[in-house]
Design a protein around this motif. Sequence first.
Motif, PDB file in Angstrom:
ATOM      1  N   UNK A   1      56.990   8.443 -27.675  1.00  0.00           N
ATOM      2  CA  UNK A   1      57.474   8.574 -26.300  1.00  0.00           C
ATOM      3  C   UNK A   1      58.039   9.986 -26.196  1.00  0.00           C
ATOM      4  N   UNK A   2      57.434  10.820 -25.362  1.00  0.00           N
ATOM      5  CA  UNK A   2      57.712  12.255 -25.345  1.00  0.00           C
ATOM      6  C   UNK A   2      58.359  12.631 -24.007  1.00  0.00           C
ATOM      7  N   UNK A   3      59.644  13.033 -24.062  1.00  0.00           N
ATOM      8  CA  UNK A   3      60.408  13.355 -22.846  1.00  0.00           C
ATOM      9  C   UNK A   3      60.416  14.848 -22.543  1.00  0.00           C
ATOM     10  N   UNK A   4      59.560  15.615 -23.214  1.00  0.00           N
ATOM     11  CA  UNK A   4      59.652  17.071 -23.037  1.00  0.00           C
ATOM     12  C   UNK A   4      59.081  17.561 -21.719  1.00  0.00           C
ATOM     13  N   UNK A   5      58.317  16.733 -21.030  1.00  0.00           N
ATOM     14  CA  UNK A   5      57.569  17.229 -19.868  1.00  0.00           C
ATOM     15  C   UNK A   5      58.154  16.765 -18.541  1.00  0.00           C
ATOM     16  N   UNK A   6      59.462  16.529 -18.496  1.00  0.00           N
ATOM     17  CA  UNK A   6      60.061  16.064 -17.246  1.00  0.00           C
ATOM     18  C   UNK A   6      60.585  14.656 -17.443  1.00  0.00           C
TER      19      UNK A   6
ATOM     20  N   UNK B   1      42.354   8.683 -34.932  1.00  0.00           N
ATOM     21  CA  UNK B   1      42.780   9.876 -34.207  1.00  0.00           C
ATOM     22  C   UNK B   1      42.727   9.720 -32.692  1.00  0.00           C
ATOM     23  N   UNK B   2      42.129   8.648 -32.202  1.00  0.00           N
ATOM     24  CA  UNK B   2      42.071   8.458 -30.746  1.00  0.00           C
ATOM     25  C   UNK B   2      43.489   8.265 -30.206  1.00  0.00           C
ATOM     26  N   UNK B   3      43.768   9.000 -29.118  1.00  0.00           N
ATOM     27  CA  UNK B   3      45.091   8.892 -28.503  1.00  0.00           C
ATOM     28  C   UNK B   3      44.950   8.246 -27.125  1.00  0.00           C
ATOM     29  N   UNK B   4      45.734   7.212 -26.881  1.00  0.00           N
ATOM     30  CA  UNK B   4      45.701   6.526 -25.583  1.00  0.00           C
ATOM     31  C   UNK B   4      46.998   6.824 -24.839  1.00  0.00           C
ATOM     32  N   UNK B   5      46.898   7.470 -23.661  1.00  0.00           N
ATOM     33  CA  UNK B   5      48.119   7.776 -22.888  1.00  0.00           C
ATOM     34  C   UNK B   5      48.579   6.531 -22.120  1.00  0.00           C
ATOM     35  N   UNK B   6      49.491   5.786 -22.717  1.00  0.00           N
ATOM     36  CA  UNK B   6      49.883   4.506 -22.110  1.00  0.00           C
ATOM     37  C   UNK B   6      50.587   4.690 -20.764  1.00  0.00           C
ATOM     38  N   UNK B   7      51.198   5.887 -20.559  1.00  0.00           N
ATOM     39  CA  UNK B   7      51.892   6.097 -19.275  1.00  0.00           C
ATOM     40  C   UNK B   7      50.906   6.132 -18.111  1.00  0.00           C
TER      41      UNK B   7
END
Length: 339
Positions: free
Chosen positions: A43-48, A60-66
Amino acid sequence: MIVVISHPDDAHAMRVIRCLEERGEPVLLLDLAQLPRHATLTVDYRHGPRPQIRYRQADGTVHPLHEASAVWWRRPQAPDLSEVTDPQTHMFTANEWNEALNGLWQLLQDARWMNEPTRDDAASRKARQLRVAAEVGLRTPRTLITSDPDEARGFIRDLAPRDVIYKTFSCTHAIWRETRMLREADHAQLDTVQVAPVIFQEYVPARADLRVTVVDGRLFPAAIAWTPRAGSIDFRRNVGEATITAEVLPADVHDRVLALMERLGLVYGAIDLRRTPDDEYYFFEVNTAGEFLFIEDRTELPIASAIADWLAGRALSLPDAVPRASARPRAMPMDTIAS
Ligand SMILES: Nc1ncnc2c1ncn2[C@@H]1O[C@H](COP(=O)(O)OP(=O)(O)O)[C@@H](O)[C@H]1O
Ligand SMILES: [Mg+2]
């Protein structure tokens, strides 16, 4: 993206996922048991203020759950902590995952949920269901939930000469307890309710058991007609030989079922009712993530497709369910009819 929270052995999830794939909808089966070894969560809060949530699989597949537009809370698994062997560490680690995941669901509140987990949890409590069902005008059996042997004896005495059944809140695959009639011989065992509370109810005779699956206000009622095996009053013991047919509910029962769903805040529910020989309808329970394939496969009521439509944000455009003759009864292992 549509997120289905379950696991690959869940035939219900897989049926709906297939429907979604046929419609060209991007869908992720989020199996929480892949955590922590085969997948990671960030969970990455760096972008707002709105955090990005990344679920990364081993390949390596990344799923953007947001970006999830809809979430189906179907059979959430626990992260697999089998490698954490120290009991204290295990408890601590499990709790950390629990906190992180429960927080995560709160971050996905822009998505449409079937069903939103905190509502699902509250609605799944039988104690609450019986009250709300009665408040919306559904008939409920006279009930006593107690761990007090004297209270249990008093209830049985009050109902006499009517029969009383007893049942559990839940069962596991290892310990399966169906609803049973309270027999004279069981009276000697009543002191054991002090170990854990038991649900006692007046016995409601059956013309048919009904399973009403509800998808966003659309009802898929089915009648399950069965001949009891010796001493058995619980339809799940008999469902293999049962005849299952699509059914039409009386308008008042239909409306009360809808009101119940509304009051419990559920988009999906599988409701157990019973029609008596006098054509009265009794409410037993709502299974907030109840099974529907045993109904769909034997009546062709298009439940999976309705769930897929809802998850995809499409109006439920299917024609209203039409009663039709059941397909030939098929044998079915009892434990496939969870709840
Ligand atoms: N009061 C009752 N009288 C007669 N049969 C009952 C009663 N309550 C439950 N049953 C039977 O047992 C089944 C299971 O009970 P239910 O209340 O649905 O709990 P669960 O499915 O969680 O065990 C019902 O579908 C019905 O066949
Ligand atoms: Mg049930």
